[in-house]
Design a protein around this motif. Structure first.
Motif, PDB file in Angstrom:
ATOM      1  N   ASN A 143       0.803  -1.314  -0.042  1.00  0.00           N
ATOM      2  CA  ASN A 143      -0.113   0.063   0.074  1.00  0.00           C
ATOM      3  C   ASN A 143       0.992   1.362   0.126  1.00  0.00           C
ATOM      4  O   ASN A 143       1.575   1.384   1.038  1.00  0.00           O
ATOM      5  CB  ASN A 143      -0.801  -0.032   1.169  1.00  0.00           C
ATOM      6  N   HIS A 144       0.604   2.173  -1.101  1.00  0.00           N
ATOM      7  CA  HIS A 144       1.386   3.109  -1.167  1.00  0.00           C
ATOM      8  C   HIS A 144       0.747   4.275  -2.169  1.00  0.00           C
ATOM      9  O   HIS A 144      -0.280   4.002  -2.599  1.00  0.00           O
ATOM     10  CB  HIS A 144       3.049   2.928  -1.682  1.00  0.00           C
ATOM     11  N   HIS A 145       1.445   5.294  -2.176  1.00  0.00           N
ATOM     12  CA  HIS A 145       1.010   6.238  -3.050  1.00  0.00           C
ATOM     13  C   HIS A 145       2.424   6.843  -3.953  1.00  0.00           C
ATOM     14  O   HIS A 145       3.552   6.852  -3.019  1.00  0.00           O
ATOM     15  CB  HIS A 145       0.252   7.692  -2.601  1.00  0.00           C
ATOM     16  N   ASP A 146       2.497   7.384  -4.876  1.00  0.00           N
ATOM     17  CA  ASP A 146       3.792   7.916  -5.768  1.00  0.00           C
ATOM     18  C   ASP A 146       3.727   9.179  -5.364  1.00  0.00           C
ATOM     19  O   ASP A 146       2.780  10.044  -5.520  1.00  0.00           O
ATOM     20  CB  ASP A 146       3.492   7.368  -7.163  1.00  0.00           C
ATOM     21  N   SER A 147       4.899   9.797  -5.935  1.00  0.00           N
ATOM     22  CA  SER A 147       5.036  11.164  -6.059  1.00  0.00           C
ATOM     23  C   SER A 147       4.816  11.830  -7.261  1.00  0.00           C
ATOM     24  O   SER A 147       4.932  11.145  -8.259  1.00  0.00           O
ATOM     25  CB  SER A 147       6.642  11.632  -5.199  1.00  0.00           C
ATOM     26  N   SER A 148       4.707  13.201  -7.140  1.00  0.00           N
ATOM     27  CA  SER A 148       4.665  13.920  -8.532  1.00  0.00           C
ATOM     28  C   SER A 148       5.208  15.490  -8.132  1.00  0.00           C
ATOM     29  O   SER A 148       4.753  15.951  -7.287  1.00  0.00           O
ATOM     30  CB  SER A 148       3.249  13.984  -8.912  1.00  0.00           C
ATOM     31  N   PRO A 149       5.830  15.871  -9.001  1.00  0.00           N
ATOM     32  CA  PRO A 149       6.202  17.564  -8.790  1.00  0.00           C
ATOM     33  C   PRO A 149       4.830  18.226  -8.700  1.00  0.00           C
ATOM     34  O   PRO A 149       3.932  17.932  -8.861  1.00  0.00           O
ATOM     35  CB  PRO A 149       6.922  18.087 -10.159  1.00  0.00           C
ATOM     36  N   PRO A 150       5.211  19.502  -7.891  1.00  0.00           N
ATOM     37  CA  PRO A 150       4.100  20.432  -7.383  1.00  0.00           C
ATOM     38  C   PRO A 150       3.412  20.834  -8.939  1.00  0.00           C
ATOM     39  O   PRO A 150       3.910  21.054  -9.750  1.00  0.00           O
ATOM     40  CB  PRO A 150       4.791  21.474  -6.676  1.00  0.00           C
ATOM     41  N   GLY A 151       2.177  20.826  -8.640  1.00  0.00           N
ATOM     42  CA  GLY A 151       1.097  21.325  -9.727  1.00  0.00           C
ATOM     43  C   GLY A 151       1.093  20.454 -10.854  1.00  0.00           C
ATOM     44  O   GLY A 151       0.606  20.730 -11.820  1.00  0.00           O
ATOM     45  N   THR A 152       1.516  19.019 -10.877  1.00  0.00           N
ATOM     46  CA  THR A 152       1.224  18.065 -11.691  1.00  0.00           C
ATOM     47  C   THR A 152       0.593  16.694 -10.909  1.00  0.00           C
ATOM     48  O   THR A 152       0.235  16.444  -9.832  1.00  0.00           O
ATOM     49  CB  THR A 152       2.623  17.472 -12.215  1.00  0.00           C
ATOM     50  N   ARG A 153       0.280  15.861 -11.792  1.00  0.00           N
ATOM     51  CA  ARG A 153      -0.339  14.603 -11.366  1.00  0.00           C
ATOM     52  C   ARG A 153       0.253  13.596 -11.956  1.00  0.00           C
ATOM     53  O   ARG A 153       1.115  13.447 -13.072  1.00  0.00           O
ATOM     54  CB  ARG A 153      -1.734  14.326 -11.966  1.00  0.00           C
ATOM     55  N   HIS A 154       0.454  12.464 -11.206  1.00  0.00           N
ATOM     56  CA  HIS A 154       1.204  11.161 -11.934  1.00  0.00           C
ATOM     57  C   HIS A 154      -0.018  10.409 -12.244  1.00  0.00           C
ATOM     58  O   HIS A 154      -0.715   9.641 -11.315  1.00  0.00           O
ATOM     59  CB  HIS A 154       2.014  10.566 -10.740  1.00  0.00           C
ATOM     60  N   LEU A 155      -0.016  10.098 -13.552  1.00  0.00           N
ATOM     61  CA  LEU A 155      -1.011   9.275 -14.281  1.00  0.00           C
ATOM     62  C   LEU A 155      -0.207   8.004 -14.520  1.00  0.00           C
ATOM     63  O   LEU A 155       0.749   7.771 -15.122  1.00  0.00           O
ATOM     64  CB  LEU A 155      -1.378   9.897 -15.501  1.00  0.00           C
ATOM     65  N   ARG A 156      -0.937   6.914 -13.833  1.00  0.00           N
ATOM     66  CA  ARG A 156      -0.391   5.619 -13.933  1.00  0.00           C
ATOM     67  C   ARG A 156      -1.607   4.726 -14.691  1.00  0.00           C
ATOM     68  O   ARG A 156      -2.623   4.700 -14.293  1.00  0.00           O
ATOM     69  CB  ARG A 156      -0.266   4.963 -12.598  1.00  0.00           C
ATOM     70  N   CYS A 157      -1.296   4.248 -15.696  1.00  0.00           N
ATOM     71  CA  CYS A 157      -2.040   3.296 -16.664  1.00  0.00           C
ATOM     72  C   CYS A 157      -1.452   1.966 -16.829  1.00  0.00           C
ATOM     73  O   CYS A 157      -0.387   1.440 -17.240  1.00  0.00           O
ATOM     74  CB  CYS A 157      -1.925   4.009 -18.302  1.00  0.00           C
ATOM     75  N   ASN A 158      -2.312   0.939 -15.982  1.00  0.00           N
ATOM     76  CA  ASN A 158      -1.751  -0.463 -15.944  1.00  0.00           C
ATOM     77  C   ASN A 158      -2.454  -1.402 -16.810  1.00  0.00           C
ATOM     78  O   ASN A 158      -4.031  -1.413 -16.611  1.00  0.00           O
ATOM     79  CB  ASN A 158      -1.946  -0.944 -14.378  1.00  0.00           C
ATOM     80  N   LEU A 159      -1.967  -1.884 -17.644  1.00  0.00           N
ATOM     81  CA  LEU A 159      -2.572  -3.050 -18.458  1.00  0.00           C
ATOM     82  C   LEU A 159      -2.457  -4.310 -17.827  1.00  0.00           C
ATOM     83  O   LEU A 159      -1.293  -4.780 -17.751  1.00  0.00           O
ATOM     84  CB  LEU A 159      -1.981  -2.895 -19.955  1.00  0.00           C
ATOM     85  N   PHE A 160      -3.468  -4.944 -17.492  1.00  0.00           N
ATOM     86  CA  PHE A 160      -3.355  -6.263 -16.792  1.00  0.00           C
ATOM     87  C   PHE A 160      -3.372  -7.694 -18.102  1.00  0.00           C
ATOM     88  O   PHE A 160      -4.423  -7.723 -18.463  1.00  0.00           O
ATOM     89  CB  PHE A 160      -4.624  -6.467 -15.888  1.00  0.00           C
ATOM     90  N   VAL A 161      -2.166  -7.737 -18.298  1.00  0.00           N
ATOM     91  CA  VAL A 161      -1.951  -8.747 -19.483  1.00  0.00           C
ATOM     92  C   VAL A 161      -2.475 -10.075 -19.175  1.00  0.00           C
ATOM     93  O   VAL A 161      -3.109 -10.635 -19.796  1.00  0.00           O
ATOM     94  CB  VAL A 161      -0.614  -8.549 -20.032  1.00  0.00           C
ATOM     95  N   ASP A 162      -1.904 -10.432 -17.839  1.00  0.00           N
ATOM     96  CA  ASP A 162      -2.367 -11.897 -17.329  1.00  0.00           C
ATOM     97  C   ASP A 162      -2.786 -11.736 -15.931  1.00  0.00           C
ATOM     98  O   ASP A 162      -1.870 -10.964 -15.147  1.00  0.00           O
ATOM     99  CB  ASP A 162      -1.162 -12.683 -17.519  1.00  0.00           C
ATOM    100  N   VAL A 163      -3.578 -12.310 -15.445  1.00  0.00           N
ATOM    101  CA  VAL A 163      -4.050 -12.081 -14.041  1.00  0.00           C
ATOM    102  C   VAL A 163      -4.456 -13.547 -13.287  1.00  0.00           C
ATOM    103  O   VAL A 163      -4.907 -14.377 -14.067  1.00  0.00           O
ATOM    104  CB  VAL A 163      -5.357 -11.157 -13.853  1.00  0.00           C
ATOM    105  N   PRO A 164      -4.300 -13.369 -11.781  1.00  0.00           N
ATOM    106  CA  PRO A 164      -4.564 -15.070 -11.265  1.00  0.00           C
ATOM    107  C   PRO A 164      -6.052 -15.164 -11.297  1.00  0.00           C
ATOM    108  O   PRO A 164      -6.621 -14.197 -11.636  1.00  0.00           O
ATOM    109  CB  PRO A 164      -3.797 -14.811  -9.964  1.00  0.00           C
ATOM    110  N   ARG A 165      -6.320 -16.535 -11.360  1.00  0.00           N
ATOM    111  CA  ARG A 165      -7.372 -16.889 -11.328  1.00  0.00           C
ATOM    112  C   ARG A 165      -8.331 -16.349 -10.006  1.00  0.00           C
ATOM    113  O   ARG A 165      -9.589 -16.218  -9.956  1.00  0.00           O
ATOM    114  CB  ARG A 165      -7.784 -18.469 -11.561  1.00  0.00           C
TER     115      ARG A 165
END
Length: 187
Positions: A105-127
Protein backbone atom coordinates in the motif's frame (compact mmCIF):
# COMPACT_ATOMS: atom_id res chain seq x y z
CA UNK A 1 -31.68 -1.01 -7.30
CA UNK A 2 -31.12 -3.77 -9.88
CA UNK A 3 -27.64 -5.39 -10.08
CA UNK A 4 -26.69 -3.60 -13.33
CA UNK A 5 -27.56 -0.22 -11.78
CA UNK A 6 -25.36 -1.05 -8.77
CA UNK A 7 -22.45 -1.91 -11.10
CA UNK A 8 -22.91 1.29 -13.11
CA UNK A 9 -23.12 3.38 -9.93
CA UNK A 10 -19.87 1.81 -8.71
CA UNK A 11 -18.16 2.58 -12.02
CA UNK A 12 -19.41 6.16 -11.94
CA UNK A 13 -18.07 6.55 -8.39
CA UNK A 14 -14.67 5.24 -9.48
CA UNK A 15 -14.55 7.68 -12.39
CA UNK A 16 -15.51 10.55 -10.08
CA UNK A 17 -12.66 9.50 -7.79
CA UNK A 18 -10.24 9.50 -10.74
CA UNK A 19 -10.22 5.83 -11.77
CA UNK A 20 -10.87 4.69 -15.33
CA UNK A 21 -11.33 1.12 -16.59
CA UNK A 22 -11.13 0.11 -20.24
CA UNK A 23 -11.89 -3.59 -20.74
CA UNK A 24 -10.51 -5.43 -23.79
CA UNK A 25 -7.85 -2.76 -24.36
CA UNK A 26 -5.82 -5.30 -26.33
CA UNK A 27 -7.03 -8.20 -28.43
CA UNK A 28 -6.51 -11.83 -27.40
CA UNK A 29 -3.80 -12.13 -30.09
CA UNK A 30 -2.02 -9.02 -28.76
CA UNK A 31 -2.32 -10.43 -25.26
CA UNK A 32 -0.66 -13.69 -26.37
CA UNK A 33 2.20 -11.73 -27.97
CA UNK A 34 2.68 -9.64 -24.82
CA UNK A 35 2.67 -12.73 -22.57
CA UNK A 36 5.30 -14.47 -24.74
CA UNK A 37 7.46 -11.32 -24.66
CA UNK A 38 7.04 -10.88 -20.88
CA UNK A 39 8.04 -14.50 -20.28
CA UNK A 40 11.15 -14.03 -22.44
CA UNK A 41 12.04 -10.82 -20.56
CA UNK A 42 11.48 -12.22 -17.05
CA UNK A 43 15.17 -13.17 -16.53
CA UNK A 44 16.06 -9.49 -17.17
CA UNK A 45 13.69 -8.09 -14.53
CA UNK A 46 14.91 -6.73 -11.18
CA UNK A 47 13.63 -8.31 -7.96
CA UNK A 48 11.41 -5.94 -6.00
CA UNK A 49 10.19 -7.44 -2.76
CA UNK A 50 9.38 -11.11 -2.43
CA UNK A 51 7.85 -12.80 -5.50
CA UNK A 52 7.83 -9.58 -7.52
CA UNK A 53 10.08 -8.30 -10.31
CA UNK A 54 9.96 -5.33 -12.65
CA UNK A 55 12.08 -3.21 -14.97
CA UNK A 56 11.71 -0.12 -17.12
CA UNK A 57 10.83 -1.48 -20.55
CA UNK A 58 13.16 1.02 -22.22
CA UNK A 59 16.12 -0.80 -20.58
CA UNK A 60 15.13 -4.32 -21.66
CA UNK A 61 17.08 -6.06 -24.43
CA UNK A 62 13.98 -6.42 -26.61
CA UNK A 63 11.08 -4.01 -27.11
CA UNK A 64 8.59 -5.53 -29.55
CA UNK A 65 6.42 -3.48 -31.93
CA UNK A 66 3.31 -4.59 -30.02
CA UNK A 67 4.55 -2.81 -26.86
CA UNK A 68 5.13 0.39 -28.84
CA UNK A 69 1.67 0.14 -30.40
CA UNK A 70 0.05 -0.38 -26.99
CA UNK A 71 1.98 2.58 -25.53
CA UNK A 72 0.75 4.82 -28.36
CA UNK A 73 -2.81 3.58 -27.83
CA UNK A 74 -2.58 4.46 -24.10
CA UNK A 75 -1.25 7.93 -24.88
CA UNK A 76 -4.02 8.56 -27.41
CA UNK A 77 -6.80 7.35 -25.10
CA UNK A 78 -5.47 9.48 -22.24
CA UNK A 79 -5.16 12.55 -24.51
CA UNK A 80 -1.47 13.01 -23.69
CA UNK A 81 -0.41 14.69 -26.94
CA UNK A 82 2.56 13.99 -29.17
CA UNK A 83 5.41 14.03 -26.65
CA UNK A 84 4.06 13.16 -23.19
CA UNK A 85 6.28 13.52 -20.13
CA UNK A 86 7.13 10.05 -18.87
CA UNK A 87 7.02 9.86 -15.08
CA UNK A 88 10.72 10.04 -14.07
CA UNK A 89 10.95 7.54 -11.19
CA UNK A 90 9.17 4.40 -12.40
CA UNK A 91 8.41 5.38 -15.99
CA UNK A 92 7.21 2.62 -18.26
CA UNK A 93 7.68 -0.83 -16.77
CA UNK A 94 6.94 -4.52 -17.07
CA UNK A 95 6.00 -6.23 -13.80
CA UNK A 96 5.60 -9.92 -13.05
CA UNK A 97 4.34 -11.02 -9.66
CA UNK A 98 4.40 -14.70 -8.78
CA UNK A 99 2.29 -16.65 -6.31
CA UNK A 100 2.63 -15.16 -2.81
CA UNK A 101 3.43 -11.67 -4.06
CA UNK A 102 1.62 -8.37 -3.92
CA UNK A 103 2.08 -4.62 -4.27
CA UNK A 104 2.37 -2.86 -0.90
CA UNK A 105 0.00 0.00 0.00
CA UNK A 106 1.52 3.30 -1.12
CA UNK A 107 1.13 6.42 -3.21
CA UNK A 108 3.65 7.80 -5.68
CA UNK A 109 5.12 11.27 -5.89
CA UNK A 110 4.67 13.96 -8.49
CA UNK A 111 6.18 17.45 -8.83
CA UNK A 112 4.05 20.33 -7.48
CA UNK A 113 1.28 21.37 -9.85
CA UNK A 114 1.25 18.01 -11.65
CA UNK A 115 -0.36 14.60 -11.37
CA UNK A 116 1.19 11.17 -11.72
CA UNK A 117 -1.01 9.33 -14.21
CA UNK A 118 -0.50 5.57 -13.95
CA UNK A 119 -2.05 3.33 -16.62
CA UNK A 120 -1.78 -0.39 -15.85
CA UNK A 121 -2.57 -2.94 -18.53
CA UNK A 122 -3.39 -6.29 -16.92
CA UNK A 123 -1.93 -8.68 -19.46
CA UNK A 124 -2.41 -11.77 -17.30
CA UNK A 125 -4.15 -12.08 -13.93
CA UNK A 126 -4.44 -14.90 -11.39
CA UNK A 127 -7.70 -16.84 -11.24
CA UNK A 128 -8.20 -15.71 -7.64
CA UNK A 129 -6.77 -12.72 -5.76
CA UNK A 130 -4.18 -10.28 -7.03
CA UNK A 131 -6.78 -7.58 -7.63
CA UNK A 132 -5.62 -3.97 -7.57
CA UNK A 133 -6.75 -2.00 -4.53
CA UNK A 134 -7.31 1.74 -4.85
CA UNK A 135 -8.45 3.80 -1.87
CA UNK A 136 -8.98 0.52 0.04
CA UNK A 137 -11.38 -0.82 -2.58
CA UNK A 138 -10.47 -3.99 -4.49
CA UNK A 139 -11.24 -3.65 -8.19
CA UNK A 140 -12.13 -6.62 -10.35
CA UNK A 141 -10.09 -6.56 -13.53
CA UNK A 142 -10.17 -9.11 -16.30
CA UNK A 143 -7.14 -9.89 -18.41
CA UNK A 144 -6.62 -7.25 -21.15
CA UNK A 145 -8.11 -4.43 -19.00
CA UNK A 146 -6.47 -1.01 -18.77
CA UNK A 147 -6.78 0.64 -15.34
CA UNK A 148 -5.84 4.34 -15.13
CA UNK A 149 -5.66 6.51 -12.01
CA UNK A 150 -3.67 9.30 -10.39
CA UNK A 151 -1.04 7.43 -8.39
CA UNK A 152 0.11 10.48 -6.41
CA UNK A 153 -3.42 11.16 -5.15
CA UNK A 154 -4.69 7.65 -4.44
CA UNK A 155 -3.17 5.07 -2.15
CA UNK A 156 -2.98 1.82 -4.04
CA UNK A 157 -1.86 -1.77 -3.57
CA UNK A 158 -2.82 -5.26 -4.68
CA UNK A 159 -4.10 -8.37 -3.00
CA UNK A 160 -1.85 -11.30 -2.25
CA UNK A 161 -2.63 -14.37 -4.33
CA UNK A 162 -1.50 -17.95 -4.03
CA UNK A 163 -1.74 -19.39 -7.54
CA UNK A 164 -0.66 -18.38 -11.02
CA UNK A 165 0.98 -15.04 -11.79
CA UNK A 166 0.14 -11.45 -12.62
CA UNK A 167 1.71 -9.65 -15.60
CA UNK A 168 1.23 -5.89 -15.85
CA UNK A 169 2.50 -3.33 -18.32
CA UNK A 170 2.58 -0.02 -16.48
CA UNK A 171 2.70 3.32 -18.26
CA UNK A 172 3.41 6.36 -16.07
CA UNK A 173 3.20 10.02 -17.07
CA UNK A 174 3.53 13.40 -15.39
CA UNK A 175 0.48 15.38 -16.46
CA UNK A 176 -0.83 18.87 -15.63
CA UNK A 177 -2.99 19.18 -12.51
CA UNK A 178 -5.97 19.95 -14.79
CA UNK A 179 -5.71 16.59 -16.62
CA UNK A 180 -8.88 14.52 -16.44
CA UNK A 181 -9.33 10.87 -17.26
CA UNK A 182 -11.49 10.08 -20.27
CA UNK A 183 -14.76 8.39 -19.46
CA UNK A 184 -13.53 4.97 -20.52
CA UNK A 185 -15.60 2.99 -18.03
CA UNK A 186 -17.80 0.57 -19.91
CA UNK A 187 -16.20 1.44 -23.24
Amino acid sequence: MDPQSVIEAGRAAMLAAGVSLTPDFVSPQEQAELIAWAEAMEPHLKPNRMYRAYRDVRTLPDIPPIWTAVRQRVETLMALGDDPAVEPIFGLFLSIIRSGGRVHNHHDSSPPGTRHLRCNLFVDVPREGGRPIILRKAIDVAPRTLLAFYANEMRHASEVFDRDRRIVLSFGYTVPAAHRLPNAIGA
